[in-house]
Every structure is written in structure tokens, then in C-alpha cells.
Design an enzyme around this catalytic site. Structure first.
Site, PDB file in Angstrom:
ATOM      1  CB  SER A 173      -1.002  -0.027   1.367  1.00 65.83           C
ATOM      2  OG  SER A 173      -2.101   0.743   0.976  1.00 65.83           O
ATOM      3  CG  HIS A 226      -5.772  -2.387   0.777  1.00 62.71           C
ATOM      4  ND1 HIS A 226      -5.583  -1.849  -0.279  1.00 62.71           N
ATOM      5  CD2 HIS A 226      -5.083  -1.568   1.961  1.00 62.71           C
ATOM      6  CE1 HIS A 226      -4.531  -1.015  -0.038  1.00 62.71           C
ATOM      7  NE2 HIS A 226      -4.304  -0.812   1.186  1.00 62.71           N
TER       8      HIS A 226
END
Length: 265
Positions: A112, A246
Site C-alpha cells: 500500500s 486490501h
């Protein structure tokens, strides 16, 4: 598993200063006597070096696993969080330049927000220090040149936490406890500010192979955007997706590390 503070053979009066910088910024989770490769890991927004503490047991024994210790969390909780991504990158480059100059090949993994930091650090080490990564692994993030301004970091706590829960936040259990929530939210919010206010210049591709990872159920980044990491390398680009959101890399850690081990230089 023992954690070992990063030490480097630095001569003269620079040794103590460089060692002190390394201790602040680097955590080493494995210490092979003659490493074939160093894997330096960069955590997500609000994340920390400890996210990678279990990785050495699933990677080849001659791979040294290190992680960047961001300020404003865990054992650096008393320090202010970074105010800009450029400033953070500069600090990390300063901490890595000496340890990575001993000739041992190195690769970066970023998840990320960590993907952007890993790319920018790799680019700056290459341009300014003549130190080129052997590979860059990015995860759950669009490439930096696609970043758009954002304002989530300005939202009130409830709205901010709701957005984090939609991502499937890895530390989501902290949000249910008021004291823990008050402890972790400032660093997460500060990291979101880094990304949402970052304005990178025109992209300059690296001569470094990039492999991108993603979760099939991650709503925060679509595959076409993630595939544009290919624009940031003049070497090979590949992509692999795992089931999950995610934070797919938590339940799929074994599968991710098996794939990573196969693709390490």
C-alpha cells in the site's frame, strides 16, 4: 524469532552516527552470516516494521529480512510522524545508503503506502548513490504517478475509521477500544496525509524489474491502475493476484511468501 538491530561496518568517526541512524530506522528480523540478498520491507499506512516479523521463516535462509521503522508508532511513538512523503523518503535513503553499500544485492517490498515509499527510495538511491535494487515488489497500490489529491485524512474520527474498515484494516480490532484507537489513529491519519498530499514529478522509470501483487476483492485499487506500474520500469513487469481484500497478505501470507521466494533475484 530474535530481532537484530542493523549494524554495518563503517570506519572512522562516521560509524557511531550511521549506526545510530540505522538503529532508529531499520529492524532486522534475520541475520544470515553470508546473506545472498537483503529484502527491505515497507509497511502500509499506520503500519510498522513488526508487520514483517514472521517473514524469515518462509523465505530462503540466506535472505536477510529488514523492515523500515516509521516514526510516530511502536518504539518510535514519542517521535512526530513524517510530514511529507519526500521528507520521509529522504530520511530512509539516509538510513539505507551505508548499510546497502557493501555489495550485497538488495530488493524492496512495499505494501500500500509502502509501495510508493519503496519506489521513491529505490529511485533516489539509484540516482544519488549509485545503488540499484535488484527487484521491486509492490502490493495493493496504484503507482505514484497516478495519485490524486485526497481529503480522507481531514475526516472526523468516525468517518475515518469507517473508511479504514471498508479497506479491511489489518489492525481493525484496535478501533473498538477507545484507548487503543486514540493511540493508533494519529499515525494512520498522518500517513494518509502523506499519500493524499504527495505530488510526484514526471515519472522516471527504473531499470529494475517490478512485480505487483493485489487482492481480488480490494476495492481501493483497480487492476488497470495497478498494471500501470509497468510504466515505471524499463525491465520486466509481472502481476499476481491473491484472494482477499486490501490486506490479502495477512490470510495469504504463506502463499505470498512462496511466490516472493520464487521471484527473488
Amino acid at each position: 524469532m530474535n530481532e537484530v538491530t542493523m549494524e554495518t561496518p563503517i570506519a572512522g568517526s562516521r560509524r557511531a552516527a550511521a549506526a545510530g541512524t540505522g538503529q532508529r530506522w531499520l529492524r532486522r528480523f534475520s541475520a544470515p552470516p553470508a546473506p545472498r540478498l537483503r529484502l527491505v520491507c515497507f509497511a502500509h499506512a499506520g503500519g510498522s516494521a513488526s508487520s514483517f516479523r514472521t517473514w524469515p521463516s518462509s523465505l530462503p535462509p540466506d535472505v536477510e529480512v529488514l523492515a523500515i521503522r516509521y516514526p510516530g508508532r511502536q518504539d518510535r511513538l514519542a517521535e512526530p510522524c513524517a510530514e511529507t512523503l519526500d521528507g520521509l523518503v529522504g530520511d530512509v535513503v539516509g538510513a539505507l545508503a551505508e548499510p546497502l553499500s557493501d555489495g550485497v544485492p538488495f530488493a524492496f517490498f512495499g505494501h500500500s503506502m509502502g509501495s510508493a515509499i519503496a519506489f521513491e527510495v529505490a529511485a533516489r538511491l539509484d540516482r544519488r548513490c549509485g545503488l540499484r535494487a535488484a527487484a521491486l515488489f509492490v502490493s495493493a497500490a496504484a503507482p505514484p504517478h497516478l495519485y490524486q489529491p485526497g481529503t480522507l485524512h481531514l475526516a472526523d474520527d468516525d468517518a475515518f475509521v469507517a473508511a479504514l474498515r471498508r479497506l479491511g484494516a489489518a489492525d481493525g480490532e484496535f478501533f473498538a477500544h477507545e484507548e487503543l484507537r486514540a493511540m493508533v489513529l494519529p499515525s494512520i491519519r498522518a500517513d494518509f496525509r502523506l499519500i493524499e498530499t504527495h505530488r510526484p514529478g514526471p515519472p522516471v522509470p527504473l531499470a529494475v524489474p517490478i512485480r505487483a501483487y493485489s487482492g481480488t476483492g480490494d476495492s481501493s485499487v483497480d487492476v488497470p491502475a495497478l498494471l500501470r506500474w509497468a510504466e515505471l520500469t524499463t525491465a520486466d513487469f509481472t502481476h499476481h493476484a491473491f484472494p482477499g481484500d486490501h490486506f490479502y497478505l495477512v490470510p495469504s501470507e504463506a502463499e505470498l511468501l512462496a511466490d516472493l521466494a520464487r521471484h527473488l533475484p
